[in-house]
Design a protein around this motif. Structure first.
Motif, mmCIF file in Angstrom:
data_model
loop_
_atom_site.group_PDB
_atom_site.id
_atom_site.type_symbol
_atom_site.label_atom_id
_atom_site.label_comp_id
_atom_site.label_asym_id
_atom_site.label_seq_id
_atom_site.Cartn_x
_atom_site.Cartn_y
_atom_site.Cartn_z
ATOM 1 N N ARG A 47 0.826 -1.212 0.000
ATOM 2 C CA ARG A 47 0.000 0.000 0.000
ATOM 3 C C ARG A 47 0.855 1.255 0.000
ATOM 4 N N ARG A 48 1.944 1.267 0.759
ATOM 5 C CA ARG A 48 2.818 2.440 0.763
ATOM 6 C C ARG A 48 3.475 2.624 -0.607
ATOM 7 N N ALA A 49 3.870 1.524 -1.222
ATOM 8 C CA ALA A 49 4.461 1.605 -2.556
ATOM 9 C C ALA A 49 3.453 2.159 -3.555
ATOM 10 N N LEU A 50 2.198 1.725 -3.434
ATOM 11 C CA LEU A 50 1.150 2.229 -4.319
ATOM 12 C C LEU A 50 0.936 3.722 -4.103
ATOM 13 N N ASP A 51 0.962 4.166 -2.850
ATOM 14 C CA ASP A 51 0.825 5.592 -2.547
ATOM 15 C C ASP A 51 1.910 6.406 -3.245
ATOM 16 N N VAL A 52 3.153 5.959 -3.148
ATOM 17 C CA VAL A 52 4.275 6.704 -3.718
ATOM 18 C C VAL A 52 4.186 6.747 -5.233
ATOM 19 N N VAL A 53 3.918 5.608 -5.839
ATOM 20 C CA VAL A 53 3.871 5.540 -7.302
ATOM 21 C C VAL A 53 2.736 6.398 -7.852
ATOM 22 N N VAL A 54 1.539 6.257 -7.283
ATOM 23 C CA VAL A 54 0.374 6.981 -7.795
ATOM 24 C C VAL A 54 0.498 8.479 -7.535
ATOM 25 N N SER A 55 0.924 8.875 -6.333
ATOM 26 C CA SER A 55 1.030 10.311 -6.034
ATOM 27 C C SER A 55 2.095 10.973 -6.900
ATOM 28 N N LEU A 56 3.226 10.307 -7.113
ATOM 29 C CA LEU A 56 4.256 10.865 -7.988
ATOM 30 C C LEU A 56 3.752 11.013 -9.419
ATOM 31 N N ALA A 57 3.062 9.987 -9.900
ATOM 32 C CA ALA A 57 2.548 10.025 -11.266
ATOM 33 C C ALA A 57 1.523 11.140 -11.434
ATOM 34 N N LEU A 58 0.625 11.283 -10.469
ATOM 35 C CA LEU A 58 -0.403 12.317 -10.567
ATOM 36 C C LEU A 58 0.187 13.716 -10.439
ATOM 37 N N LEU A 59 1.169 13.884 -9.560
ATOM 38 C CA LEU A 59 1.806 15.200 -9.427
ATOM 39 C C LEU A 59 2.512 15.592 -10.721
ATOM 40 N N ALA A 60 3.150 14.640 -11.363
ATOM 41 C CA ALA A 60 3.802 14.936 -12.634
ATOM 42 C C ALA A 60 2.777 15.242 -13.713
ATOM 43 N N LEU A 61 1.737 14.435 -13.791
ATOM 44 C CA LEU A 61 0.712 14.608 -14.814
ATOM 45 C C LEU A 61 -0.057 15.912 -14.628
ATOM 46 N N LEU A 62 -0.328 16.266 -13.372
ATOM 47 C CA LEU A 62 -1.166 17.426 -13.082
ATOM 48 C C LEU A 62 -0.382 18.700 -12.785
ATOM 49 N N SER A 63 0.923 18.673 -12.956
ATOM 50 C CA SER A 63 1.733 19.849 -12.615
ATOM 51 C C SER A 63 1.309 21.116 -13.363
ATOM 52 N N PRO A 64 0.944 21.048 -14.662
ATOM 53 C CA PRO A 64 0.461 22.283 -15.305
ATOM 54 C C PRO A 64 -0.825 22.816 -14.661
ATOM 55 N N LEU A 65 -1.726 21.903 -14.290
ATOM 56 C CA LEU A 65 -2.970 22.318 -13.636
ATOM 57 C C LEU A 65 -2.684 22.918 -12.267
ATOM 58 N N LEU A 66 -1.780 22.322 -11.517
ATOM 59 C CA LEU A 66 -1.437 22.847 -10.197
ATOM 60 C C LEU A 66 -0.863 24.252 -10.305
ATOM 61 N N LEU A 67 -0.024 24.473 -11.292
ATOM 62 C CA LEU A 67 0.552 25.807 -11.499
ATOM 63 C C LEU A 67 -0.538 26.807 -11.883
ATOM 64 N N PHE A 68 -1.423 26.390 -12.773
ATOM 65 C CA PHE A 68 -2.510 27.274 -13.196
ATOM 66 C C PHE A 68 -3.407 27.645 -12.022
ATOM 67 N N LEU A 69 -3.769 26.673 -11.186
ATOM 68 C CA LEU A 69 -4.647 26.941 -10.050
ATOM 69 C C LEU A 69 -3.955 27.832 -9.013
ATOM 70 N N THR A 70 -2.661 27.675 -8.852
ATOM 71 C CA THR A 70 -1.917 28.542 -7.933
ATOM 72 C C THR A 70 -2.024 29.999 -8.376
ATOM 73 N N VAL A 71 -1.803 30.232 -9.655
ATOM 74 C CA VAL A 71 -1.902 31.588 -10.189
ATOM 75 C C VAL A 71 -3.335 32.093 -10.101
ATOM 76 N N LEU A 72 -4.306 31.236 -10.406
ATOM 77 C CA LEU A 72 -5.715 31.633 -10.386
ATOM 78 C C LEU A 72 -6.153 32.087 -9.002
ATOM 79 N N VAL A 73 -5.811 31.315 -7.972
ATOM 80 C CA VAL A 73 -6.211 31.669 -6.609
ATOM 81 C C VAL A 73 -5.568 32.987 -6.185
#
Length: 241
Positions: A24-50
């Motif tokens: 389960r810990r391995a799954l947490d690391v793999v999935v969270s890393l993948a999502l952070l990489a995939l969603l990094s443009p969205l995270l940057l956009f939302l930071t600026v938007l807020v």
């Protein structure tokens, strides 16, 4: 007798944490890393938007109760006015939430920074909802066991966000109703989840969560404070952290 006041001053006992299994810990690391990489443009956009639509910091930090009743700092995009004050819980409509904040909450986008909490090990992908520290100390003692477990980004309670949000509307004391009525129901759902929590169950909830969030586009619940991990248990962003 006012049991709410008693709970308000009741400290949580020391608890032996229930550690995650290695898969389960391995799954947490793999999935969270993948999502952070995939969603990094969205995270940057939302930071600026807020920052541009409401001023002030984009990220809100709050103390939440973690595994073994140890507090941690939870991250999310700020959705309320900086000068927001009032009840410690937000209902399905709350004047303190900004226009941008309402949109972020409705689609659970304000919860995306919690992927960093998952990567750090403060949270896991699927588990009990991370409770605000001040409310956690007021839980009825028979439900303290939930704080032995690592809180989750999603789970059965989190996926009831929008349907639960209306329950606090019009309550004279929303926090009392939450502690006396909603906490027992949530604890029962968490108990059922934790009794059958495997990597396969985690994958199922992770797969269900995007569908739940996207369904906000056509559900008729109006202004909802729900999100992945945010529901009627959300605390204000104005001084209760």
């Amino acid at each position: 007798m006012d049991t709410t006041d008693d709970l308000r001053h009741q400290a949580l006992p020391r608890m032996t944490p229930v550690r995650l299994t290695v898969p389960r810990r391995a799954l947490d690391v793999v999935v969270s890393l993948a999502l952070l990489a995939l969603l990094s443009p969205l995270l940057l956009f939302l930071t600026v938007l807020v920052r541009t639509t409401s001023g002030g910091p984009a990220i809100f930090r709050q103390r939440r109760m973690g595994e073994g009743a140890r507090e941690f700092t939870l991250y999310k995009f700020r959705t309320m006015r900086q000068d927001a004050s009032g009840p410690g819980l937000t209902c399905s409509s709350d004047s303190r939430v900004t226009g941008t904040g309402w949109l972020l909450r409705r689609f659970g986008l304000d919860e995306l920074p919690q992927l960093f909490n998952v990567l750090r090990g403060d949270m896991t992908l699927v588990g009990p909802r991370p409770e605000a520290a001040d409310l956690a100390h007021r839980y009825p003692p028979q439900y303290h066991w939930v704080f032995r477990h690592r809180p989750g980004l999603t789970g059965p309670c989190q996926l009831r966000s929008r349907s639960d949000a209306v329950l606090l509307e019009g309550r004279p004391d929303p926090e009392e109703y939450y502690l006396e009525v909603m906490v027992p129901r949530r604890a029962a759902m968490d108990e059922e989840l934790l009794a059958h929590l495997t990597p396969a169950t985690v994958a199922l909830f992770v797969a269900r969560t995007p569908w739940y969030l996207l369904s906000a586009a056509w559900d008729g619940s109006g202004r909802s404070s729900g999100g992945v991990g945010g529901d009627t248990g959300r605390c204000t962003e104005g001084g209760r952290s």
